[in-house]
Write an enzyme that holds these catalytic residues in place. Structure first.
Site, short mmCIF file in Angstrom:
data_model
loop_
_atom_site.label_atom_id
_atom_site.label_comp_id
_atom_site.label_asym_id
_atom_site.label_seq_id
_atom_site.Cartn_x
_atom_site.Cartn_y
_atom_site.Cartn_z
N ARG A 75 0.75 -1.18 0.03
CA ARG A 75 0.16 -0.05 0.16
C ARG A 75 0.87 1.61 0.04
O ARG A 75 1.89 1.33 0.45
CB ARG A 75 -0.82 -0.28 1.38
CG ARG A 75 -2.21 -1.00 1.13
CD ARG A 75 -3.16 -0.44 0.05
NE ARG A 75 -4.50 -1.31 0.73
CZ ARG A 75 -4.14 -2.25 -0.83
NH1 ARG A 75 -3.27 -3.03 -1.50
NH2 ARG A 75 -5.69 -3.09 -0.49
N GLU A 106 -3.59 7.10 -4.47
CA GLU A 106 -4.83 6.75 -6.04
C GLU A 106 -5.76 7.26 -6.29
O GLU A 106 -6.56 7.02 -5.20
CB GLU A 106 -4.69 5.24 -5.68
CG GLU A 106 -3.10 4.54 -5.71
CD GLU A 106 -3.01 2.71 -4.88
OE1 GLU A 106 -3.70 2.52 -5.69
OE2 GLU A 106 -2.47 2.60 -4.58
N HIS A 125 -1.57 0.02 -9.68
CA HIS A 125 -2.04 -0.95 -8.88
C HIS A 125 -2.73 -2.07 -9.88
O HIS A 125 -3.85 -3.00 -9.55
CB HIS A 125 -3.12 -0.65 -8.12
CG HIS A 125 -3.55 -1.54 -6.70
ND1 HIS A 125 -3.54 -0.52 -5.36
CD2 HIS A 125 -3.13 -2.80 -6.01
CE1 HIS A 125 -3.72 -1.56 -4.80
NE2 HIS A 125 -3.67 -2.83 -5.25
C1 8YV Z 1 -6.31 -6.14 -4.94
C2 8YV Z 1 -5.54 -5.34 -3.50
O1 8YV Z 1 -6.74 -6.52 -6.17
O2 8YV Z 1 -6.19 -7.64 -2.29
C3 8YV Z 1 -5.67 -6.85 -2.14
O3 8YV Z 1 -5.45 -5.66 -0.84
O4 8YV Z 1 -4.69 -4.68 -3.13
C4 8YV Z 1 -5.41 -6.09 -4.83
O5 8YV Z 1 -4.67 -6.84 -4.98
C5 8YV Z 1 -7.89 -5.00 -4.49
O6 8YV Z 1 -7.74 -4.38 -3.36
C6 8YV Z 1 -8.91 -5.33 -5.07
O7 8YV Z 1 -10.02 -5.04 -4.04
#
Ligand code: 8YV
Length: 328
Positions: free
Chosen positions: A243, A272, A290
């Site tokens: 993140r 983002e 992402h």
């Molecule tokens: C997801 C992600 O695609 O799962 C996670 O925490 O960061 C991503 O890879 C995204 O969060 C989908 O909501």
């Protein structure tokens, strides 16, 4: 929840097979246009839904949860990270939260490894050179990067994804170091030949490549602060597929501009989809949108997990991927 099919509101488009199965099992309200919902639209959704299926692009904060109708009993998030959901407010309102752990581990670790390779070996720069038409041919001294093999990789966050990164990295001859809230099991440490650093500061000052694989929580917000980034060697690289909030993006950008660290591979950003514009003009960074878990297989598996969580809950049982504040 009543015996009738629960009303499930899904905030973004999901893979077709998932949406089709959801429509068979539940009363489902989909987002065909895939436009991210505004806070007002989210409030509208939680007022009427029995179950909300949000993603990382939805901010389910205290304000949204405060407006939830009496029927909302489950937030079944599509994704592993839950930093976009105010877990405390949800618990106080008696709303369960689930996520989709495990099924995106390998894909995210692959993308992390891709960045670990891409940045020191100047992959994106080379690609830009070829596309620009300015490549004049091979030369013994052009496009020299740095060797991966034999270097030290410091993994911040040795959970599922961190361990999967370590397994891959060993295959590329990197030695594995890690910092985690707690030391991982001895067997895992010895399988990965991983060295534990209780002090993140000390680890940062000794690594060639840093990979961020921890979740974003209040405790990890700006974990890589300006002060900590300065502990890294000028020859070191940093990769983030977790993140953006874990790194002070402005401080990182300044250091990259000043070549105080050698380069960065970023899949995630602090605000983002906004990105510090200064990053966009730097050669020593690889920037991805992402997409760490963006595989068809992974997205279907995530959707299946969401369905299982909703169905199990609707049938009166504890959903398998229930998230508790204490987990973070
Ligand atoms: C997801 C992600 O695609 O799962 C996670 O925490 O960061 C991503 O890879 C995204 O969060 C989908 O909501």
């Amino acid at each position: 929840m009543t015996q009738k099919k629960p009303l499930v509101v899904v905030t973004r488009r999901l893979p077709d097979v998932i949406e089709t199965r959801m429509m068979e099992l539940f009363q489902t309200r989909l987002n065909d246009g895939d436009t991210p919902m505004s806070q007002a639209q989210l409030i509208e959704a939680v007022r009427t839904a029995d179950v909300l299926v949000p993603t990382v692009t939805d901010r389910i904060d205290a304000g949204v949860i405060a407006q939830a109708g009496p029927n909302l009993r489950l937030i079944a998030s599509f994704g592993t990270g839950v930093d976009h959901i105010d877990l405390k407010s949800a618990r106080e309102r008696g709303i369960n939260v689930t996520n989709t752990p495990g099924v995106l581990t390998e894909d995210t670790a692959d993308m992390t490894m891709a960045l670990v390779l891409a940045v020191p070996r100047r992959l994106a720069e080379g690609e830009r050179l070829v596309r620009s038409g300015n490549w004049t041919g091979w030369s013994p001294t052009s496009m020299l990067g740095h060797r991966i093999s034999g270097k030290r990789l410091g993994i911040i966050g040795m959970g599922r994804i961190g361990q999967a990164v370590a397994r891959r990295a060993r295959g590329f001859g990197l030695s594995i170091h890690y910092h985690n809230r707690r030391r991982v099991h001895e067997e895992i440490e010895s399988e990965l030949e991983a060295t534990y650093w209780e002090s993140l500061d000390q680890m940062l000052s000794r690594m060639d490549i840093i990979s961020i694989n921890c979740p974003h929580t209040p405790a990890t917000y700006h974990l890589l602060s300006a002060r900590r980034l300065k502990l890294m060697h000028p020859h070191a690289y940093i990769v983030n597929t977790s993140r953006g909030e874990v790194v002070d993006e402005n401080a990182l950008t300044r250091m990259l501009e000043g070549r105080e660290i050698a380069g960065a591979g970023l899949d995630v950003y602090e605000h983002e989809p906004a990105i510090n514009p200064k990053l966009l003009i730097l050669e020593n960074v690889v920037l991805l949108p992402h997409m760490g878990s963006a595989t068809i297989e992974g997205r279907i598996a995530m959707g299946e997990k969401v369905i299982i969580n909703i169905k199990t809950f609707a049938d009166g049982h504890t959903p398998p991927d229930r998230v508790l504040e204490t987990m973070f």
